[in-house]
Write a protein that holds these residues in place. Structure first.
Motif, short mmCIF file in Angstrom:
data_model
loop_
_atom_site.label_atom_id
_atom_site.label_comp_id
_atom_site.label_asym_id
_atom_site.label_seq_id
_atom_site.Cartn_x
_atom_site.Cartn_y
_atom_site.Cartn_z
N ILE A 180 -10.14 -9.23 -41.59
CA ILE A 180 -9.20 -9.03 -40.49
C ILE A 180 -8.00 -9.95 -40.64
O ILE A 180 -6.86 -9.53 -40.52
CB ILE A 180 -9.90 -9.28 -39.14
N LEU A 181 -8.21 -11.20 -40.90
CA LEU A 181 -7.13 -12.17 -40.92
C LEU A 181 -7.30 -13.11 -42.12
O LEU A 181 -7.89 -14.17 -41.99
CB LEU A 181 -7.14 -12.98 -39.61
N PRO A 182 -6.80 -12.72 -43.28
CA PRO A 182 -6.89 -13.59 -44.46
C PRO A 182 -6.20 -14.91 -44.21
O PRO A 182 -5.23 -15.00 -43.44
CB PRO A 182 -6.19 -12.78 -45.55
N ASP A 183 -6.70 -15.95 -44.89
CA ASP A 183 -6.12 -17.27 -44.70
C ASP A 183 -4.65 -17.31 -45.07
O ASP A 183 -3.87 -18.06 -44.48
CB ASP A 183 -6.89 -18.29 -45.55
N SER A 184 -4.23 -16.49 -46.02
CA SER A 184 -2.83 -16.50 -46.46
C SER A 184 -1.89 -16.01 -45.37
O SER A 184 -0.68 -16.24 -45.43
CB SER A 184 -2.68 -15.63 -47.71
N GLN A 185 -2.43 -15.31 -44.36
CA GLN A 185 -1.59 -14.77 -43.29
C GLN A 185 -1.57 -15.64 -42.04
O GLN A 185 -0.86 -15.32 -41.09
CB GLN A 185 -2.08 -13.36 -42.92
N LEU A 186 -2.36 -16.69 -42.04
CA LEU A 186 -2.42 -17.53 -40.83
C LEU A 186 -1.08 -18.14 -40.49
O LEU A 186 -0.66 -18.14 -39.33
CB LEU A 186 -3.48 -18.63 -41.02
N ALA B 171 11.99 -9.79 -30.45
CA ALA B 171 10.98 -10.86 -30.44
C ALA B 171 10.47 -11.06 -29.03
O ALA B 171 11.23 -11.25 -28.09
CB ALA B 171 11.59 -12.15 -30.98
N GLY B 172 9.16 -11.02 -28.87
CA GLY B 172 8.55 -11.19 -27.56
C GLY B 172 7.08 -10.85 -27.65
O GLY B 172 6.64 -10.09 -28.52
N LEU B 173 6.30 -11.40 -26.73
CA LEU B 173 4.87 -11.16 -26.75
C LEU B 173 4.53 -9.71 -26.42
O LEU B 173 3.55 -9.16 -26.93
CB LEU B 173 4.19 -12.11 -25.76
N GLY B 174 5.32 -9.09 -25.55
CA GLY B 174 5.11 -7.68 -25.27
C GLY B 174 5.31 -6.82 -26.50
O GLY B 174 4.52 -5.93 -26.80
N GLY B 175 6.41 -7.11 -27.23
CA GLY B 175 6.64 -6.39 -28.46
C GLY B 175 5.57 -6.65 -29.50
O GLY B 175 5.19 -5.77 -30.27
N PHE B 176 5.06 -7.88 -29.52
CA PHE B 176 4.03 -8.24 -30.49
C PHE B 176 2.76 -7.42 -30.26
O PHE B 176 2.21 -6.81 -31.19
CB PHE B 176 3.73 -9.73 -30.40
N ILE B 177 2.26 -7.41 -29.03
CA ILE B 177 1.00 -6.70 -28.77
C ILE B 177 1.19 -5.20 -28.93
O ILE B 177 0.26 -4.50 -29.36
CB ILE B 177 0.42 -7.06 -27.38
N TRP B 178 2.37 -4.68 -28.61
CA TRP B 178 2.60 -3.25 -28.77
C TRP B 178 2.66 -2.88 -30.25
O TRP B 178 2.12 -1.84 -30.65
CB TRP B 178 3.89 -2.83 -28.07
N GLY B 179 3.28 -3.72 -31.04
CA GLY B 179 3.33 -3.47 -32.47
C GLY B 179 1.95 -3.50 -33.10
O GLY B 179 1.63 -2.67 -33.96
N GLN B 180 1.12 -4.45 -32.68
CA GLN B 180 -0.24 -4.52 -33.21
C GLN B 180 -1.09 -3.34 -32.73
O GLN B 180 -1.97 -2.88 -33.46
CB GLN B 180 -0.90 -5.85 -32.79
N ARG B 181 -0.80 -2.87 -31.55
CA ARG B 181 -1.51 -1.69 -31.05
C ARG B 181 -1.16 -0.47 -31.90
O ARG B 181 -2.04 0.37 -32.19
CB ARG B 181 -1.14 -1.48 -29.59
N PHE C 184 -6.69 -4.35 -32.98
CA PHE C 184 -7.22 -4.71 -31.67
C PHE C 184 -7.38 -6.22 -31.53
O PHE C 184 -7.18 -6.78 -30.45
CB PHE C 184 -8.56 -4.02 -31.45
N ASP C 185 -7.77 -6.89 -32.61
CA ASP C 185 -8.00 -8.32 -32.56
C ASP C 185 -6.73 -9.07 -32.21
O ASP C 185 -6.72 -9.99 -31.39
CB ASP C 185 -8.58 -8.81 -33.88
N LEU C 186 -5.60 -8.66 -32.83
CA LEU C 186 -4.33 -9.34 -32.56
C LEU C 186 -3.76 -8.94 -31.19
O LEU C 186 -3.05 -9.72 -30.56
CB LEU C 186 -3.33 -9.05 -33.67
N VAL C 187 -4.05 -7.72 -30.75
CA VAL C 187 -3.68 -7.33 -29.38
C VAL C 187 -4.38 -8.23 -28.38
O VAL C 187 -3.78 -8.72 -27.41
CB VAL C 187 -4.01 -5.85 -29.12
N LEU C 188 -5.67 -8.47 -28.61
CA LEU C 188 -6.44 -9.33 -27.73
C LEU C 188 -5.92 -10.76 -27.77
O LEU C 188 -5.82 -11.44 -26.74
CB LEU C 188 -7.91 -9.30 -28.13
N LEU C 189 -5.55 -11.22 -28.96
CA LEU C 189 -5.00 -12.57 -29.10
C LEU C 189 -3.68 -12.71 -28.34
O LEU C 189 -3.47 -13.68 -27.61
CB LEU C 189 -4.79 -12.90 -30.58
N GLY C 190 -2.78 -11.72 -28.50
CA GLY C 190 -1.50 -11.76 -27.78
C GLY C 190 -1.68 -11.69 -26.28
O GLY C 190 -1.00 -12.39 -25.51
N THR C 191 -2.63 -10.87 -25.82
CA THR C 191 -2.90 -10.76 -24.39
C THR C 191 -3.43 -12.07 -23.82
O THR C 191 -3.04 -12.50 -22.73
CB THR C 191 -3.90 -9.62 -24.14
#
Length: 245
Positions: free
Chosen positions: A32-38, A195-205, A210-217
Motif C-alpha cells: 500500500i505505501l512503499p517506504d520510498s513514497q513516505l 492544494a488542499g485536504l479536500g482535494g487530497f482525499i477526493w483525488g485518492q478516492r 481508501f487508506d489514504l482517504v482515511l488518513l486525510g479524513t
C-alpha cells in the motif's frame, strides 16, 4: 470535571484516530505505501494542510468581520434591521452549497471563489451571533455607566464586552465548524486539483486509495478539533482579562 476536560478528550480521540490510521497503513505494508513514497506523501499532506488552513483563515477572517459588523449594525439601528433583515434572512435559508454554481459564474472556480464561499458561510453565522449578542445587552448598563461616570474605554471593558462576548463567542465556535465544512466542500466541488485536504482525499478516492482517504479524513478531523480547542483557550484567556486577572 474542569472546563478543559471535554475538549482535551476530543483532542485525544482525534489523535487516536490518526494513529490508528497510520497503524493500518503500516499493517497493510509496502503493497500500500512503499517506504520510498513516505517522504512524498508527507510533503503532499503538508502542502494540502497549508492550503486548507490558508483558505480557512482567509474566509474566516473575512466572514467574521463582515458578519459581526452587519449583525451589530442591524441590532443597533432598527431601520437597517428592517432593510437588511428582509434580504439576509431569506438568503440564509438557501442551502450553502447552492451558491457554488453562481460563484463559479461570477469568479470562476479558483482561489477567490473558494475564499468567498467560506466567508459567505461564516458571515451568515456571525450576523446572527452578533445580532443576538448586541440585543442581549441590558439597557440598564447605560444607567450604571452614568452613575459610576465610566469613560468609554472602561464602559466597553467592564460592561459591554462581558455582556456581548458570550453569545458572540458561541457564534464564533459554530462559525469555525461551518468554515471547516465549507473549506473541504469548496476544495472538492470547486476544483479538487488545488492544494488542499479536500482535494487530497477526493483525488485518492478517484484512484481507489481508501487508506489514504482515511488518513486525510483523520487529519481533517484532528485539525478541526485542535482549532476548536485553541479557540476555547483563547476564550478563557479573554474572559480572565475582562475580569482583571
Amino acid at each position: 470535571m474542569s472546563s478543559l476536560d471535554y475538549p482535551l478528550r476530543r483532542v485525544a480521540v482525534g489523535a487516536v484516530l490518526a494513529c490508528a490510521t497510520l497503524a493500518l497503513l503500516s499493517w497493510r505494508g509496502p503493497a500500500i505505501l512503499p517506504d520510498s513514497q513516505l517522504l512524498e506523501l508527507g510533503q503532499r499532506l503538508a502542502q494540502a494542510s497549508l492550503g486548507s488552513l490558508g483558505r480557512l483563515l482567509s474566509g474566516l477572517a473575512l466572514g467574521l468581520l463582515t458578519g459581526s459588523l452587519l449583525g451589530a449594525l442591524m441590532a443597533s439601528w432598527s431601520l437597517l434591521d428592517r432593510l437588511l433583515g428582509s434580504l439576509v434572512h431569506p438568503l440564509r435559508q438557501m442551502p450553502l452549497f447552492g451558491w457554488i454554481a453562481l460563484l463559479g459564474l461570477w469568479a470562476g472556480f479558483g482561489e477567490t471563489s473558494k475564499v468567498i464561499f467560506i466567508a459567505l458561510a461564516v458571515t451568515y453565522t456571525m450576523i446572527i451571533a452578533a445580532y443576538q449578542a448586541v440585543r442581549a445587552v441590558p439597557p440598564r448598563l447605560d444607567e450604571v455607566a452614568r452613575v459610576y461616570q465610566l469613560g468609554w474605554g472602561k464602559r466597553l471593558r467592564v460592561l459591554l464586552l462581558p455582556a456581548i462576548l458570550p453569545a458572540w463567542l458561541g457564534g464564533l465556535r459554530i462559525a469555525l465548524a461551518v468554515a471547516w465544512s465549507a473549506t473541504i466542500g469548496s476544495e472538492i466541488l470547486m476544483g479538487a486539483s488545488a492544494a488542499g485536504l479536500g482535494g487530497f482525499i477526493w483525488g485518492q478516492r478517484e484512484v481507489g486509495r481508501f487508506d489514504l482517504v482515511l488518513l486525510g479524513t483523520a487529519l481533517i478531523g484532528t485539525f478541526a478539533v485542535l482549532s476548536d480547542f485553541a479557540l476555547r483557550q483563547a476564550e478563557q484567556r479573554l474572559q480572565r482579562w475582562l475580569r482583571g486577572y
